[in-house]
Each structure stands twice: as C-alpha cells, then as structure tokens.
Design an enzyme around this catalytic site. Sequence first.
Site, PDB file in Angstrom:
ATOM      1  N   ASP A 297       0.828  -1.246   0.096  1.00 52.56           N
ATOM      2  CA  ASP A 297       0.044   0.041   0.055  1.00 52.56           C
ATOM      3  C   ASP A 297       0.722   1.040   0.111  1.00 52.56           C
ATOM      4  OD1 ASP A 297      -2.277   1.572  -0.034  1.00 52.56           O
ATOM      5  OD2 ASP A 297      -3.039   0.616   2.029  1.00 52.56           O
ATOM      6  N   PHE A 301       2.724   9.037   3.922  1.00 55.09           N
ATOM      7  CA  PHE A 301       4.380   9.177   4.550  1.00 55.09           C
ATOM      8  C   PHE A 301       4.977   8.117   3.628  1.00 55.09           C
ATOM      9  CE2 PHE A 301       1.831  11.398   7.671  1.00 55.09           C
ATOM     10  CZ  PHE A 301       2.063  12.649   7.789  1.00 55.09           C
ATOM     11  N   LYS A 319       8.388  -0.236   4.931  1.00 55.74           N
ATOM     12  CA  LYS A 319       7.877   0.832   4.847  1.00 55.74           C
ATOM     13  C   LYS A 319       8.881   1.887   4.357  1.00 55.74           C
ATOM     14  CE  LYS A 319       5.053   4.531   6.641  1.00 55.74           C
ATOM     15  NZ  LYS A 319       4.050   4.835   7.937  1.00 55.74           N
ATOM     16  N   ASP A 418      -3.211   9.576  15.291  1.00 60.12           N
ATOM     17  CA  ASP A 418      -3.687   9.364  13.782  1.00 60.12           C
ATOM     18  C   ASP A 418      -4.463   8.131  13.746  1.00 60.12           C
ATOM     19  OD1 ASP A 418      -4.529   9.720  11.186  1.00 60.12           O
ATOM     20  OD2 ASP A 418      -2.386   9.257  10.304  1.00 60.12           O
TER      21      ASP A 418
END
Length: 654
Positions: A297, A301, A319, A418
């Site tokens: 995905d 950020f 990531k 978040d």
Amino acid sequence: MSRSSHDEGEISDERRQQSASDDDGSQKESEIRAKLLNKLNKSKRKHSENDDEDERFTIQPKDSQRRREPESREKRKRVSPPSPEKHHKRDRYRDKEKEKHHRRHSRDRKHRRRSSSTEDRKSHRTSEKSHKDGKEKEKEEYKLFERVLEPGKSKKSAEKVIEIEDVEMSPVEILEEDKPISTFTLEAEAGPKKYSKFESDEEEEEEGSPLREDSPEIVEVMEDLDSDQEHLDDEESFINHKWEDLTEEQRDSLTPDVRSRLENDYQKQLISKLPVFYPGIMGCRNIAEYECVNRVDEGTFGVVYRGKDKRTDEIVALKRLKMEKEKEGFPITALREINMLLKAGNHPNIVNVKEILIGTNMDKIYMAMEFVEHDLKSLLDTMKKRNKRFSVGEQKTLLHQLLSGIDHMHRLWILHRDLKTSNLLLSHKGVLKIADFGLAREYGDPLKKFTSVVVTLWYRSPELLLGARYYSTPVDVWSIGCIMAEIILLKPLFPGRGELEQIKKIFMELGTPTTQIWPDVVELEGWSRLQFENYPYNQLRKQFLSGRLLDDTGFKLLMRFLTYDPKNRITTSEALTHEWFSENPLPVPSEDFPTFPAKSEQNQAPPPASKKQQQKKPDVVVDPETAKLLKQLAVKPEHMKPTGFSLKFDPTRF
Ligand SMILES: Nc1ncnc2c1ncn2[C@@H]1O[C@H](COP(=O)(O)OP(=O)(O)OP(=O)(O)O)[C@@H](O)[C@H]1O
C-alpha cells in the site's frame, strides 16, 4: 662442528687473555683480530662444505628476523645464491649502495624506534655508555665474533655466507665500529604498539645512530632488509593516518593488525557521532538484504512493501519513508516515526519495528516491521460487501487490544494522533497491532502547544475541530470511540467532507454541546467564531440500541469515548476495566479469531485451500497405454487436468 667449537674455545681464551691485559694497546688487539679473522675464514670454508652448518651463521638483527614475512624469506633465498658473480657485482655497486646508505640509515633508525620498547632503549643507551668502558667494549667485540662464529643459533640459508664474506672483506671496519652490534641485538618485539610508542620519541633521533654508515655488512644486511623495510615504511606512513583518508590501495597494503586498528578507530568515531537515542540506526543494513515480494500500500508518508529477508526468509513489511520532501538532511517526520516506534514498539498490540534499513544509494530509509496480514479498514470493507460482521465477542477482543496498545503509549507519554481503522492491523492470529506512528508525539505536563490539524478528519475530536492547541490523550480516546462504532457499523461513524461538515455531523448525531456539559468549550476559537444550530441530544442511541447493534453497557462505553468535554472523557486505563468486557458474551480469545484472505498477500500467496478444495480428488482413470507414457514422462495422471495439461499423442511417434 667440533672444529668450530674448538675455534670458539680458542677465541674465548684469547679474549680472556686480552681482557687481562687492557693496557697492551691496539697492537695486541690487532693481532687478536687478525687471528680471529683467520679462524673465521677457516670456519667459513668448513661451513661452505657443509650446508647444514652454513645455515647456522647469522648476523641478522633479531627484530628484523621476527618481522620478516615467510614470503620475503623465500624470496631472499631465491635471489641470493652464494656465487662469485654476485660478489663481483656487489663490489661494483658498493659505491652506489653507500650513496643509498643515508636513506637506509634513517629507515633503520625508524625501524629500531618502532621495534624497541622504552626499556630496550634504556638498555641500549646503557650499553652504549658501558661500551666506552674498556672491559665492556671487549665484551661487545667478543659478542660480535661469538655471533659470527657461533653455530646453531638459528637456521640460515646459504646466502648468509655472503654476508660473512663481506665481513671478512672489511674486518677493520667491523672492529673499528664503535657500536655496531648493539644495533643487531635489540630484543624488542616488533608490533604496532611499540611503533606508536616510539613515533613520538624525538630524543633518540637527536642522539644519532649507533650505526656506522659505511659498514659494508650493515649495507648488506640493510639490502636484505630493504624490501621488508619498504613495506614497513609504507605501513608506518599510514599508521597515523585516518582510515577514511586512505585509498583502497593503501588500505590493502596495511598489515591485518594495523588495518583492524584503523578500522576499529573509524567505527568508534562513526558510532560516537550517531544520535544517542536511535540505537536502531546504528549499523543498519542495506535494503538489498531484502527481496521485494510485492507492494502492499501507499500512504501519506510512505510506500509499504512485503519483503523477504534473504538470509532468514522472514517476511516483513518494509515501509519506505518519504525523503523527497526534505530539502536538507533527514526528514523529521521519518525520524519521529522511527523514534516513537522504537520507544513504544515493545508491546503485543503495537507493530514491532525490526530494523531500519538504508537504500542502496544511501538516499532512502526503510523501516522493516513485522508483517501483519490485514488492515482493519480493508477487512471491514470486505465484510460489509459479504454482509458479514464481527461477533460481539470479537468486537470486544479488538477493542480491548486497541485500548491496551494505546494505554501503553499514553503511559509512555506518547500521543498517537492518527488512530483510524487503516492504521490498525490484524494478524492471522487475531492480534490487533497499532501502526503508523508518523504523527505520534511525546506530550508532557504542562501540555505543550501543538497543531490542531492532526488526526484524519473522520476520527478527529471536537476540541481539535474547534481549534484546540493544548490537547492530550483524550484526542486518541475520541478516535477509539469512532473506531468502536465503525467496527460495529462496518462504516465510518462521522464521514465528514470538510472540517465544518465534520463538526456539524458530530453535533447532529450527539446533539450540540452546551457550556453546562463542556464549560471550557468557550475558550476554543472555533466555538466563538462559528454559530451552530441547536441539534437535539443523541441520535446514536436509536441507531445502536434499537438496531440491537450494542447492548446498553456497550453503548454506555461508546458514549464515554465520545464525551464532548475532554476532561470527562474516559481514559484508556478506565476503559480497559469497563464492565462491557466482563459481561457476556466475553471477548473471544485471539487464537479463536477467524482467518481471512489477506489483500496484501492475494497476488503472491493465495490463501490456503478451503476444506472443499483440500478434499481428495477422484483418481483419474487412464488407459494402460497412457499410463505407461505418463510413467515414462514422470507425469502423474491427476496432473493432466488441473494444469490444463492434456496429452494428445500419436503412439506411433514414440
Ligand atoms: N506492518 C505492516 N504489515 C502489513 N501491512 C502494513 C504494515 N504497515 C503498514 N501496512 C500497510 O500499509 C498501509 C500504509 O501504512 P502506513 O499507515 O504506515 O503508511 P502511511 O504513509 O503513514 O499512511 P497514512 O496515509 O495512513 O498516514 C497500511 O494501511 C497497511 O495496509
């Protein structure tokens, strides 16, 4: 051999006689020397007849013998056969050698400085001092001859004879040498420690060398040492350099000892420069250590990939932290995320960071995390489409895990800021993991002033929407309320399309707040600037209770999360002990959680075959001829259909 021993005995006698008559003067001394040299000649002739005995002669400096590499020793044997031809050449080039001598001389001095300890130098000076003394001087001379003639000290190759011949050619030079032998009797071990110790000693340099520059045997020995010495000189010239200043070639020329010392110093220097709080960055590996399996995905950020550790085959989530927005240095968002995750990551309900990796061109940073198969948002979407939902027990399990993770963070004075369903991951084992710490911050008491533009709109608390700059853990708790409702409804609770619409949606569902229920609301900029319609109290009750989506206790807990006044909002630790979790139906143990096909794995790894698929397929019936052919081709009959593989063959062609 016996002759040699005898010679030695005679020499000793003569030496003793000489020592007894100190005053006899130089004439007697010359006689003795002549005799000694005569014996030396005899001895040499005898040794030249016997190779074994030749090998026992030595006038090599002990330290140089220690330092010489086996390779150079071999080389030396090869290049120095005892031939008259070489003798002749040597004579011819003697002058040239003498010219070179100054250079060698200085090398030797360096060499000695490096290879002797302070004690050695002391003893060396003492030796020089006592050398002036008559008796000591004799002893020194005696040592010389003893060394020249003494067999069996160390194995020497045939070329040593040449050195002895040189000694013979200039006996006076040797004997007139003030302190020739002390140079060759240094006992200090060679080694880097000693080098550095001596590098700073200028005193020795000023005293002058004990060597006679024109001593031919020294020239000879120096010639032999030349290649070794050059190597040592090279090494010495790099010894005070920094590892980073050396070229690859220079690094390669270092001895392993020096190389590892310089490398270690450099490592220490680098480590000392690293920020103290980021141990995960120290010694980070390259991303090339991982194989990219597929892209999972892309968020605000960074992009997330599924990767496989090439060494361990372990699957991780990689990531890639966005760097391009950063003009100078390391992006602060990435640093914060790493920092917060490393601080809070040691909890079963927080995604675990395994390591920080650096991109091949050193321009990208990756975070390797435990790979978690689902994100809650995708899972809820899929369930909605399939008209399925989590059971109440499963809902309780999910919420309890979420509360545990956030409670852990709040105890560490960290705000997530978040929280939303796409940042909550769920493993195949039914364990919820909080991810995405990109907006996480440490908070304190008193509260710091933060930006109010945090938290994805749908999960943003009313105080943030009204512009609060001093806020704390209740902002996360509001988000937890929204997530609880979404898990139950399978859709977002307050899906606003802008800040104003968002706050309106909340007021419409929960009723417009008053200063009675939320006294501090008047201090918020948005409250005084905007005029809100007076919406009646709580429409959610209808939705959840009438629709039997929640029982009364569950609904009460939801309302405690969605309390307007942040001061009255429930805390995570209070919520964890709420009676909803101890009422029936109880939370489902994680291991009893159903497994779902993971979106992130779908392209690469199909979900495990269903029970139906796993059922044994009926045996494929083939005629004997086909069976025979399949056997020859090593193909199982049942593989013919599922793979689309069908055998159409002409038996005549086989
Ligand atoms: N550890 C993980 N294992 C598997 N998938 C993950 C993992 N971490 C993140 N993902 C997937 O990548 C998506 C984006 O990750 P993340 O939220 O950390 O990125 P982001 O750029 O911060 O996104 P956002 O837009 O939400 O801020 C997640 O929604 C999830 O689907």
